[in-house]
Each structure stands twice: as structure tokens, then as C-alpha cells.
Design a protein around this motif. Structure first.
Motif, PDB file in Angstrom:
ATOM      1  N   VAL A  32      47.518  46.574  33.785  1.00 18.04           N
ATOM      2  CA  VAL A  32      47.010  45.195  32.730  1.00 18.04           C
ATOM      3  C   VAL A  32      48.077  43.632  32.952  1.00 18.04           C
ATOM      4  CG1 VAL A  32      46.144  44.211  31.216  1.00 18.04           C
ATOM      5  CG2 VAL A  32      44.783  45.831  31.995  1.00 18.04           C
ATOM      6  N   GLN A  33      48.967  44.610  31.925  1.00 20.17           N
ATOM      7  CA  GLN A  33      50.283  43.767  32.012  1.00 20.17           C
ATOM      8  C   GLN A  33      51.366  43.427  33.787  1.00 20.17           C
ATOM      9  OE1 GLN A  33      53.242  45.954  30.449  1.00 20.17           O
ATOM     10  NE2 GLN A  33      52.125  45.236  27.490  1.00 20.17           N
ATOM     11  N   GLN A  56      49.097  40.103  35.121  1.00 19.10           N
ATOM     12  CA  GLN A  56      48.995  39.249  34.203  1.00 19.10           C
ATOM     13  C   GLN A  56      49.941  37.962  34.447  1.00 19.10           C
ATOM     14  OE1 GLN A  56      49.585  41.187  30.525  1.00 19.10           O
ATOM     15  NE2 GLN A  56      47.659  40.539  29.705  1.00 19.10           N
ATOM     16  N   GLN A  57      51.340  38.974  34.619  1.00 19.86           N
ATOM     17  CA  GLN A  57      52.446  38.040  34.605  1.00 19.86           C
ATOM     18  C   GLN A  57      52.657  37.390  36.412  1.00 19.86           C
ATOM     19  OE1 GLN A  57      55.472  42.137  34.815  1.00 19.86           O
ATOM     20  NE2 GLN A  57      56.079  41.484  37.236  1.00 19.86           N
ATOM     21  N   LEU A 112      49.752  35.938  37.835  1.00 19.16           N
ATOM     22  CA  LEU A 112      48.481  35.021  37.885  1.00 19.16           C
ATOM     23  C   LEU A 112      49.128  33.525  36.752  1.00 19.16           C
ATOM     24  CD1 LEU A 112      46.100  36.731  35.573  1.00 19.16           C
ATOM     25  CD2 LEU A 112      45.576  36.654  38.145  1.00 19.16           C
ATOM     26  N   ASP A 127      48.432  33.314  32.347  1.00 19.89           N
ATOM     27  CA  ASP A 127      48.720  34.450  32.137  1.00 19.89           C
ATOM     28  C   ASP A 127      48.026  34.433  31.326  1.00 19.89           C
ATOM     29  OD1 ASP A 127      50.286  33.347  30.358  1.00 19.89           O
ATOM     30  OD2 ASP A 127      51.933  34.725  30.893  1.00 19.89           O
ATOM     31  N   LYS A 128      47.384  33.320  30.690  1.00 25.97           N
ATOM     32  CA  LYS A 128      46.215  33.522  29.605  1.00 25.97           C
ATOM     33  C   LYS A 128      44.529  33.900  30.428  1.00 25.97           C
ATOM     34  CE  LYS A 128      49.860  33.078  26.705  1.00 25.97           C
ATOM     35  NZ  LYS A 128      49.977  33.898  26.101  1.00 25.97           N
TER      36      LYS A 128
END
Length: 436
Positions: free
Chosen positions: A364-365, A368-369, A371, A374-375
Motif C-alpha cells: 500500500v505504501q 502511495q509513493q 501516486l 499520495d492522499k
């Protein structure tokens, strides 16, 4: 001691960068660009290359020039990528319709399947303590040994030796035995520095020969502790000894080295994600995994296939709890790494390498990094339409059966009352798009 080791690495890396920074210059000196009036140094005459070297050089330059002109720069703008994806999907749709239209009229001649190539060339690591390089494990071991060995000549040679022992030898149990033996040598002197018999180590002693001498860094550690080689009489004949010299060390120094030996750990490597961005057609052919992903060799895997024929017999026999646990552990040992691919709604695929023991939260992290924001609220779904949630965060990828390769689909969380992004991956990530 952990802080001391950390500051040790920071200092050494800083020193390494300083060494390669070039010659210094005083503030009141003219800049290096100004002409110098001093007599130039004698420059050795340059040797002319051989005719073979000239020919090889010309061929290389020609090849490089040809590559520059014939290979256009890959357009990684989001619009261009989307156009490529759309074209691929249309071609795939047309091919499928054509195949369905042929039906029974298909010829018996089969086209050769597209060749499959490695999804990744290997497994790579980083070691922030040493440098910013990304290398495979073997090269890193050589690099770490080279770095630490270079530090065995300075004032902190003892600490360097501890790290060499932990990082540059094989077998954790054997390393621990070596450390315990060295600590005993030093501890005997520290506890009773007046007892001369503790000052001497006979180098032909079996324990020393088997548990200390073969290990890289052990002799340097003893030297840093104040031991020097000497020839002494033993049972009416001369033998080689290491003898502690109180003028070369102190009890406080021995205490420091004992603490360092007990608390130091091997220099840790961090698995590099080896990030790839792929189009659907690229992901389809880049499907083979390198051998580093598997615990078993190819021969072992074939042998395991034959064992499956005995599975029915095993299932029919009464098994103890211990037998069942052993079978489960054997199953878990098949894979060391897993290839995780995230398919986004725009059909772009993000790929990374993970250890099977890592938790799902790491995936998941990772997403996110990369995207563009990342929110963004999102969730991932497996090929079996199973939604992975926060309840799975602490579960390992192996436990979730996301091995040795998996494709997860990215879904925008519509319940978040947030508009879907126009572009999912950030520009820096899109620039990693693989050329065909």
C-alpha cells in the motif's frame, strides 16, 4: 554503541566523499581558472593506440552514433502513454474478434507463441550506510567488505573489525561462536589484568584455529585489542603466540571492544523495489521470474512435482500435528520474493519486487509513493475479486498467498466523496515506462 556505529558510518562516508571532491584551495589563492606562473609538471608522453584499437574505437563510435539517430526518444507524456494503451487494447480486441469469427475454420497450423522474457533481471539491494548504489547481493557483499576492510588501519580499526566479522563471514552460528571466543579472550584480561597466562593465545590451539583464525576481521580485532605476534617456548619447542601488550591497549579499550563485539550487527541491505512501469502488451510477455525468486532450484521444483503424486496417499494417512506443521513449513519455503503488479484504471501497470515476508501494508505504501497525489483514497483487489483492507495490513504477502507473482487491481474509493484523478501515477514514475 549503536549510536557510535551509526556515527562511524556517517563519518566514513563523509570522508569518502571528501577524498573524491578534488584538491582544496585556500581562500586567498587565485581560482584554478587563472593562469599559473609556476613551471608545469612533466607530463608523461601519451602512448599512441594500436591500429586494432583505432579500428575498434571507430566501430564503437559508429555504433553509438547509429543508436542516437535510429532510436527516437520514448515519449512518456501521459497523453502519449494513453494513446499507446488505447491502440494496444484495440488491436487486442480486433485479434480476439478475428479469432472468434474464424471459429471452426481455424487452420491446424499454430502460430509460434510470443517469446516470454524475464519480468525483472534479478533481485537488487540498497545499502544507505555505504553508498547510494543499487547492486545484487553478491556485489554488495564484496562492496561492504571492501569498504570495511579499508577502515582497518585507522584509529577505529577495532570497531571496523567487529563489523567485518559480522558482515563478511558466512554462517550466523559460526560467527556467534567466533564472537563469543574473542570476548572470552578479552574478558579474561579485563577481569584479571595481572594474570599473565591470559595475555597469551597459542596460535596452534585447536579452538583458535577452528573458531577464530578463519574468520575475516578476527586477527585485526585482536591487533586492535593490543595483541602482537611473538615466538615463545612451549613444551620445549618454539611456537607462534599472540601476546597482549599493555602498552598497546588498556582495560578500558578491551571493554569497548567487548561491547562492540556483542552489540554490533551485520551491515543490513534493503531490498530495492526495482520499479517498472509497463503497458499491457509488455506485461504480457515479461512474465518469467528469475531464479533468485525461488528457494528451490529448477531440479528441485521438478522433483517436487513428482511428490505431488504422493499427496493423495498422505491425505489418506493419519498425520500428527507436527507432521502437518512440517508440511506447511515446507510449502512456505518455496519462494523468497514476489513480483507485485498494480493495474490502474487507465491500464498502466506499476511493478515492484517484495520479500514474501513483508506485510501487505508495504505494498500500500509503495503504491502511495508513486501516486500523483499520495492522499488519494484507494483499495486493491486480487484476481479472485477479493478486496484487501486495513485488516490485512499486518499479514505477510506469503500468508495472503500473493506469491510468487500477483496482479492487483487499483480501485478508486468512491465512498470518499473525492473526485477521481485525471492521472494516477506521478510524472517521475511515468518516466520509468519501459521501451518495447
Amino acid at each position: 554503541m549503536a549510536e557510535k556505529i551509526k556515527s562511524f558510518f556517517q563519518k566514513k562516508i563523509k570522508d569518502e566523499k571528501f577524498k573524491h571532491a578534488g584538491k582544496g584551495q585556500k581562500l586567498n589563492e587565485p581560482s584554478s581558472s587563472a593562469p599559473s606562473s609556476s613551471k608545469p609538471a612533466n607530463i608523461p608522453k601519451r602512448h599512441e593506440p594500436t591500429e586494432e584499437a583505432r579500428v575498434a574505437g571507430k566501430a564503437t563510435l559508429a555504433r553509438l552514433e547509429g543508436q542516437k539517430t535510429s532510436a527516437p526518444k520514448l515519449n512518456t507524456s501521459y497523453a502519449a502513454i494513453q494513446a499507446r494503451v488505447k491502440k494496444e487494447l484495440e488491436q487486442e480486441k480486433l485479434a480476439l474478434e478475428s479469432e472468434m469469427a474464424l471459429g471452426q475454420e481455424k487452420t491446424t497450423k499454430q502460430e509460434d507463441p510470443e517469446p516470454h522474457i524475464l519480468a525483472v533481471s534479478g533481485v537488487y539491494y540498497q545499502c544507505p550506510m555505504i553508498s547510494d548504489e543499487v547492486l545484487d547481493k553478491k556485489k554488495w557483499f564484496d562492496r561492504i567488505e571492501e569498504f570495511l576492510t579499508a577502515q582497518l588501519v585507522d584509529d577505529e580499526a577495532g570497531l571496523s573489525a567487529c563489523l567485518v566479522i559480522r558482515s563478511c563471514n558466512d554462517g550466523i552460528e559460526k560467527i556467534n561462536t567466533c564472537v563469543d571466543t574473542l570476548c572470552k579472550y578479552l574478558d579474561n584480561i579485563r577481569n584479571d589484568p595481572s594474570e599473565a597466562k591470559y595475555w597469551k593465545i597459542r596460535m596452534s590451539n585447536k579452538i583458535f584455529q577452528e573458531k577464530v583464525k578463519p574468520f575475516k576481521g578476527s586477527m585485526e580485532l585482536l591487533k586492535a585489542a593490543g595483541f602482537v605476534p611473538k615466538v615463545l617456548m612451549h613444551q620445549d619447542k618454539e611456537e607462534d603466540f599472540l601476546v597482549w601488550d599493555p602498552d598497546r591497549s588498556t582495560v578500558e579499550n578491551l571493554t569497548t571492544l567487548i561491547d562492540a563485539l556483542k552489540s554490533s550487527e551485520s551491515v543490513q541491505l534493503q531490498l530495492d523495489r526495482n520499479v517498472h512501469v509497463l503497458l499491457p502488451s509488455q506485461a504480457a510477455v515479461r512474465s518469467e521470474l528469475p531464479s533468485q525468486f525461488f528457494v528451490l532450484s529448477a531440479e528441485d521444483i521438478k522433483r517436487e512435482q513428482t511428490e505431488k503424486s504422493k499427496a493423495v496417499e498422505r491425505s489418506q494417512m493419519l498425520m500428527t500435528q507436527a507432521m502437518r506443521e512440517k508440511l506447511m513449513k515446507d510449502k512456505e519455503r518455496k519462494y523468497k520474493f514476489t513480483l507485485v503488479r498494480i493495474r490502474f484504471p487507465d491500464n498502466i501497470i506499476l511493478q515492484g519486487t517484495f520479500a514474501v515476508s513483508e506485510n501487505y501494508q508495504e505494498v500500500v505504501q509503495f503504491v502511495q509513493q508513486h501516486l500523483s497525489n499520495d492522499k488519494f483514497p484507494f483499495y486493491l483487489i486480487t484476481a479472485t475479486r477479493e478486496k484487501l483492507t486495513e485488516a490485512d495490513f499486518e499479514k505477510s504477502l506469503e500468508t495472503l498467498n500473493l506469491v510468487p507473482a500477483v496482479v492487483l487491481t487499483f480501485f478508486w474509493d468512491t465512498n470518499s466523496n473525492t473526485e477521481a484523478p485525471s492521472q494516477y501515477l506521478k510524472e517521475e514514475t511515468l518516466n520509468l515506462l519501459q521501451s518495447m
